[in-house]
Design a protein around this motif. Structure first.
Motif, mmCIF file in Angstrom:
data_model
loop_
_atom_site.group_PDB
_atom_site.id
_atom_site.type_symbol
_atom_site.label_atom_id
_atom_site.label_comp_id
_atom_site.label_asym_id
_atom_site.label_seq_id
_atom_site.Cartn_x
_atom_site.Cartn_y
_atom_site.Cartn_z
ATOM 1 N N TYR A 177 64.585 50.322 -32.612
ATOM 2 C CA TYR A 177 64.234 51.719 -32.348
ATOM 3 C C TYR A 177 65.419 52.645 -32.600
ATOM 4 N N ARG A 178 66.621 52.212 -32.275
ATOM 5 C CA ARG A 178 67.803 53.054 -32.532
ATOM 6 C C ARG A 178 67.974 53.306 -34.030
ATOM 7 N N GLU A 179 67.747 52.287 -34.822
ATOM 8 C CA GLU A 179 67.979 52.400 -36.258
ATOM 9 C C GLU A 179 66.826 53.078 -36.989
ATOM 10 N N PHE A 180 65.592 52.783 -36.575
ATOM 11 C CA PHE A 180 64.437 53.197 -37.371
ATOM 12 C C PHE A 180 63.489 54.169 -36.666
ATOM 13 N N GLY A 181 63.739 54.486 -35.401
ATOM 14 C CA GLY A 181 62.813 55.344 -34.695
ATOM 15 C C GLY A 181 61.430 54.719 -34.671
ATOM 16 N N ASP A 182 60.433 55.469 -35.113
ATOM 17 C CA ASP A 182 59.061 54.973 -35.108
ATOM 18 C C ASP A 182 58.619 54.425 -36.466
ATOM 19 N N ARG A 183 59.592 54.116 -37.347
ATOM 20 C CA ARG A 183 59.235 53.609 -38.676
ATOM 21 C C ARG A 183 58.412 52.329 -38.600
ATOM 22 N N PHE A 184 58.761 51.429 -37.676
ATOM 23 C CA PHE A 184 58.047 50.173 -37.526
ATOM 24 C C PHE A 184 57.328 50.104 -36.177
ATOM 25 N N ILE A 185 56.126 49.566 -36.183
ATOM 26 C CA ILE A 185 55.477 49.168 -34.943
ATOM 27 C C ILE A 185 56.134 47.868 -34.497
ATOM 28 N N VAL A 186 56.522 47.786 -33.242
ATOM 29 C CA VAL A 186 57.224 46.602 -32.748
ATOM 30 C C VAL A 186 56.339 45.859 -31.756
ATOM 31 N N PHE A 187 56.065 44.603 -32.077
ATOM 32 C CA PHE A 187 55.344 43.716 -31.168
ATOM 33 C C PHE A 187 56.305 42.699 -30.585
ATOM 34 N N GLY A 188 56.180 42.447 -29.283
ATOM 35 C CA GLY A 188 56.877 41.320 -28.695
ATOM 36 C C GLY A 188 56.175 40.043 -29.096
ATOM 37 N N GLY A 189 56.960 39.019 -29.460
ATOM 38 C CA GLY A 189 56.364 37.797 -29.954
ATOM 39 C C GLY A 189 56.691 36.565 -29.149
ATOM 40 N N VAL A 190 57.309 36.747 -27.978
ATOM 41 C CA VAL A 190 57.669 35.598 -27.136
ATOM 42 C C VAL A 190 57.030 35.820 -25.778
ATOM 43 N N ASP A 191 56.129 34.929 -25.395
ATOM 44 C CA ASP A 191 55.323 35.162 -24.190
ATOM 45 C C ASP A 191 56.154 35.394 -22.938
ATOM 46 N N ASP A 192 57.228 34.621 -22.753
ATOM 47 C CA ASP A 192 57.903 34.699 -21.454
ATOM 48 C C ASP A 192 58.923 35.832 -21.348
ATOM 49 N N ILE A 193 59.017 36.685 -22.373
ATOM 50 C CA ILE A 193 59.784 37.933 -22.239
ATOM 51 C C ILE A 193 58.931 39.134 -22.664
ATOM 52 N N ALA A 194 57.620 38.969 -22.595
ATOM 53 C CA ALA A 194 56.728 40.036 -23.052
ATOM 54 C C ALA A 194 56.853 41.284 -22.192
ATOM 55 N N LEU A 195 56.914 41.137 -20.879
ATOM 56 C CA LEU A 195 56.997 42.326 -20.028
ATOM 57 C C LEU A 195 58.294 43.079 -20.283
ATOM 58 N N GLU A 196 59.397 42.354 -20.400
ATOM 59 C CA GLU A 196 60.668 43.011 -20.722
ATOM 60 C C GLU A 196 60.570 43.745 -22.064
ATOM 61 N N SER A 197 59.902 43.120 -23.022
ATOM 62 C CA SER A 197 59.750 43.745 -24.338
ATOM 63 C C SER A 197 58.942 45.030 -24.251
ATOM 64 N N LEU A 198 57.868 45.009 -23.457
ATOM 65 C CA LEU A 198 57.053 46.213 -23.279
ATOM 66 C C LEU A 198 57.848 47.307 -22.579
ATOM 67 N N MET A 199 58.647 46.933 -21.606
ATOM 68 C CA MET A 199 59.458 47.919 -20.887
ATOM 69 C C MET A 199 60.482 48.577 -21.807
ATOM 70 N N LEU A 200 60.911 47.846 -22.846
ATOM 71 C CA LEU A 200 61.898 48.382 -23.786
ATOM 72 C C LEU A 200 61.253 49.147 -24.935
ATOM 73 N N GLY A 201 59.919 49.240 -24.927
ATOM 74 C CA GLY A 201 59.253 50.089 -25.909
ATOM 75 C C GLY A 201 58.356 49.389 -26.896
ATOM 76 N N ALA A 202 58.280 48.055 -26.853
ATOM 77 C CA ALA A 202 57.334 47.372 -27.742
ATOM 78 C C ALA A 202 55.927 47.909 -27.475
ATOM 79 N N THR A 203 55.193 48.137 -28.528
ATOM 80 C CA THR A 203 53.858 48.721 -28.384
ATOM 81 C C THR A 203 52.761 47.675 -28.433
ATOM 82 N N GLY A 204 53.161 46.413 -28.557
ATOM 83 C CA GLY A 204 52.173 45.355 -28.581
ATOM 84 C C GLY A 204 52.779 44.030 -28.193
ATOM 85 N N TRP A 205 51.885 43.066 -27.927
ATOM 86 C CA TRP A 205 52.286 41.732 -27.493
ATOM 87 C C TRP A 205 51.376 40.730 -28.188
ATOM 88 N N ILE A 206 51.967 39.882 -29.038
ATOM 89 C CA ILE A 206 51.228 38.794 -29.670
ATOM 90 C C ILE A 206 51.456 37.552 -28.827
#
Length: 297
Positions: A177-206
């Protein structure tokens, strides 16, 4: 290229009959159930879907069926896990003709690419299709990390729109996000850190374990999206022991066995994978039973 990919996307299993042919009836039933329970999208032919255990035609059959069942209700993406760049490009073309909504592209299989080779692979697949593409960055499993510098190269390609971030380093989400802003949609891809990923701005969880507990997965995402982290944490702490099964080599067998315990599918896997046995089988059953007994209201 703009797409509206967000939310919880289970990487669905591929169900097999007793003779290990594809069980299309069970696949349809599973997809219908997941959509009814509120998932926001579907990933077929990923790692959990045993992509590399399917023939070329079987992969295309799985895609066709998923597109037909979803019927536009949720986006359907397909994993692209081929041994060569040429085969991956051919797969992308066929997926576009079938009507898939997007592709989650892995590096070339078997051969462990350098970063430059992985970038070339992604460039060629993107050039072969008009479909939107998600880069699957999983250096732990596939041995190559597409760095921030590598993503700068890929950012020049319009139909590369998203990244499934599976480095297990949550700092990478902030760096993207620092480098690209909203250029890429970011999905968290590791189940056991998904909540942390969402809290940091990931817009999806695979997710793999969403196949077993979809309603709780969707609720975690919805609560996090609303900033209701205390409520999300309660469900998260309940779910975490099962989510850790997503990060081990036998994740496919673990998820399929948990699906079977839940009455949502069969544990059958194609070789060289074998069903769980002994202590590991007992451990997964114990985790599942504890989850059911303590399931959040």
């Amino acid at each position: 290229m703009k797409v509206n990919w967000r939310g919880v996307y289970p990487a669905v299993t591929t169900q097999f009959k007793e003779d290990f042919s594809i069980d299309h009836h069970s696949n349809s039933k599973m997809l219908e159930q997941l959509i009814a329970e509120g998932v926001h999208g579907i990933i077929v032919c990923g790692t959990v879907g045993e992509n590399c255990s399917l023939s070329a035609e079987e992969k295309r059959e799985v895609m066709r069926q998923a597109v037909e069942v979803a019927a536009g209700r949720v986006p359907v993406l397909s994993g692209v896990a081929e041994t060569t760049t040429a085969l991956a490009a051919e797969y992308a073309k066929d997926a576009e003709e079938i009507g898939i909504d997007g592709l989650m592209v892995l590096p070339g299989m078997v051969y462990r690419s350098t970063e430059d080779e992985a970038i070339y692979h992604y460039q060629q697949v993107a050039a072969a299709t008009k479909l939107p593409i998600m880069i699957y960055n999983n250096p732990i499993t596939y041995g190559v990390d597409v760095s921030i510098e590598g993503m700068k190269v890929l950012s020049a390609i319009d139909n590369i729109v998203a990244v499934k971030e599976a480095t297990e380093d949550t700092r990478r989400i902030t760096e993207l996000y620092r480098e690209f802003g909203d250029r890429f949609i970011v999905f968290g891809g590791v189940d056991d850190i998904a909540l942390e990923s969402l809290m940091l701005g990931a817009t999806g969880w695979i997710s793999g374990l969403t196949n077993v507990f979809p309603q709780e997965s969707v609720k975690i995402f919805n609560l996090a999206s609303e900033g209701r982290y205390e409520e999300a944490r309660e469900i998260w702490r309940w779910f975490l022991p099962l989510l850790r099964l997503d990060t081990i080599p036998t994740l496919v067998q673990c998820i399929k066995f948990a699906e079977q315990l839940a009455g949502r599918g069969s544990e059958r896997v194609r070789g060289p994978r074998l069903p769980l046995k002994g202590e590991q089988r007992a451990y997964v059953e114990k985790l599942y039973q504890e989850a059911v007994e303590n399931r959040p209201k």
